[in-house]
Motif scaffolding. Sequence first.
Motif, PDB file in Angstrom:
ATOM      1  N   LYS A  95     -18.212  -4.927  -0.872  1.00 54.35           N
ATOM      2  CA  LYS A  95     -18.645  -3.557  -0.831  1.00 54.35           C
ATOM      3  C   LYS A  95     -17.926  -2.944   0.306  1.00 54.35           C
ATOM      4  N   VAL A  96     -19.442  -3.216   1.190  1.00 56.00           N
ATOM      5  CA  VAL A  96     -18.777  -2.023   2.654  1.00 56.00           C
ATOM      6  C   VAL A  96     -18.072  -2.406   3.433  1.00 56.00           C
ATOM      7  N   PHE A  97     -16.829  -3.853   3.905  1.00 55.81           N
ATOM      8  CA  PHE A  97     -16.158  -3.893   4.732  1.00 55.81           C
ATOM      9  C   PHE A  97     -14.650  -3.419   3.473  1.00 55.81           C
ATOM     10  N   GLN A  98     -14.250  -2.916   5.075  1.00 58.36           N
ATOM     11  CA  GLN A  98     -12.579  -2.880   4.129  1.00 58.36           C
ATOM     12  C   GLN A  98     -12.016  -3.694   4.865  1.00 58.36           C
ATOM     13  N   ILE A  99     -11.453  -4.737   3.640  1.00 61.15           N
ATOM     14  CA  ILE A  99     -11.104  -6.123   3.498  1.00 61.15           C
ATOM     15  C   ILE A  99      -9.686  -6.800   2.913  1.00 61.15           C
ATOM     16  N   HIS A 100      -8.399  -7.419   3.914  1.00 58.92           N
ATOM     17  CA  HIS A 100      -7.067  -6.679   3.617  1.00 58.92           C
ATOM     18  C   HIS A 100      -6.470  -8.182   3.310  1.00 58.92           C
ATOM     19  N   THR A 101      -5.319  -8.807   2.745  1.00 52.75           N
ATOM     20  CA  THR A 101      -4.876  -9.892   2.180  1.00 52.75           C
ATOM     21  C   THR A 101      -4.203 -10.858   3.708  1.00 52.75           C
ATOM     22  N   ASP A 102      -4.248 -10.162   4.622  1.00 52.50           N
ATOM     23  CA  ASP A 102      -3.205 -10.403   5.290  1.00 52.50           C
ATOM     24  C   ASP A 102      -2.580  -9.501   6.190  1.00 52.50           C
ATOM     25  N   LEU A 103      -2.501 -10.377   7.516  1.00 56.08           N
ATOM     26  CA  LEU A 103      -2.182  -8.643   8.538  1.00 56.08           C
ATOM     27  C   LEU A 103      -0.670  -8.013   8.076  1.00 56.08           C
ATOM     28  N   ALA A 104      -0.030  -8.038   6.837  1.00 57.49           N
ATOM     29  CA  ALA A 104       0.935  -7.562   7.011  1.00 57.49           C
ATOM     30  C   ALA A 104       0.214  -6.203   5.530  1.00 57.49           C
ATOM     31  N   ALA A 105      -0.971  -6.748   4.744  1.00 61.94           N
ATOM     32  CA  ALA A 105      -0.986  -6.199   4.132  1.00 61.94           C
ATOM     33  C   ALA A 105      -2.248  -4.692   4.858  1.00 61.94           C
ATOM     34  N   ALA A 106      -2.803  -5.446   5.509  1.00 55.72           N
ATOM     35  CA  ALA A 106      -3.525  -4.682   7.074  1.00 55.72           C
ATOM     36  C   ALA A 106      -2.877  -3.566   7.299  1.00 55.72           C
ATOM     37  N   THR A 107      -1.407  -3.433   8.128  1.00 52.92           N
ATOM     38  CA  THR A 107      -0.619  -3.028   8.618  1.00 52.92           C
ATOM     39  C   THR A 107      -0.029  -2.159   8.225  1.00 52.92           C
ATOM     40  N   ALA A 108       0.330  -2.661   6.190  1.00 54.92           N
ATOM     41  CA  ALA A 108       0.756  -1.044   5.701  1.00 54.92           C
ATOM     42  C   ALA A 108      -0.695  -0.294   5.275  1.00 54.92           C
ATOM     43  N   ALA A 109      -1.595  -0.666   4.586  1.00 58.84           N
ATOM     44  CA  ALA A 109      -2.522   0.349   4.756  1.00 58.84           C
ATOM     45  C   ALA A 109      -2.957   1.421   6.117  1.00 58.84           C
ATOM     46  N   ASN A 110      -2.997   0.668   6.971  1.00 54.10           N
ATOM     47  CA  ASN A 110      -3.321   1.666   7.962  1.00 54.10           C
ATOM     48  C   ASN A 110      -2.151   2.361   8.174  1.00 54.10           C
ATOM     49  N   ALA A 111      -0.280   1.831   8.176  1.00 55.18           N
ATOM     50  CA  ALA A 111       0.164   2.767   8.370  1.00 55.18           C
ATOM     51  C   ALA A 111       0.529   4.432   7.393  1.00 55.18           C
ATOM     52  N   GLY A 112      -0.106   3.890   6.178  1.00 56.36           N
ATOM     53  CA  GLY A 112      -0.548   5.216   5.215  1.00 56.36           C
ATOM     54  C   GLY A 112      -1.213   5.975   6.060  1.00 56.36           C
ATOM     55  N   SER A 113      -2.883   5.193   6.764  1.00 56.36           N
ATOM     56  CA  SER A 113      -3.261   6.232   6.811  1.00 56.36           C
ATOM     57  C   SER A 113      -3.465   6.907   8.325  1.00 56.36           C
ATOM     58  N   SER A 114      -2.855   6.443   9.177  1.00 55.18           N
ATOM     59  CA  SER A 114      -2.513   6.883  10.652  1.00 55.18           C
ATOM     60  C   SER A 114      -1.879   7.916  11.062  1.00 55.18           C
TER      61      SER A 114
END
Length: 116
Positions: A95-114
């Motif tokens: 619940k504390v860490f942001q956890i992404h299923t894979d690098l593609a998901a992390a990239t997509a999530a970050n693209a929206g917030s950057s």
Amino acid sequence: MAVAGITESEGRLIVALEGEIDLEQAGAVRRALLDALKKGRNVLVDLSQVTYIDSSGIASLVEGLQVAKKQKSELALVAVSQRVRRVLELARLDKVFQIHTDLAAATAANAGSSGH
């Protein structure tokens, strides 16, 4: 070797960990995370190749997260193996860490917030 490598992707540093992250390896993990964060970048920690993590390994991740928050950058976990996820869940750190299923998901999530 606990730290498999550090690569860069779209302005973020990806710290890939592997094998057993225990008391013997936690120092190297901690140094790698803090060095990556010193560069002022967002850091993704790839845990896909980690077979075991103990409390000292978890402590290194938590310390990295605290440093990231202090300097207003992000530290997120990526591709967390089932064993590591179980440890995180037991400590309620999922619940504390942001956890992404894979690098593609992390990239997509970050693209929206950057803001790019």
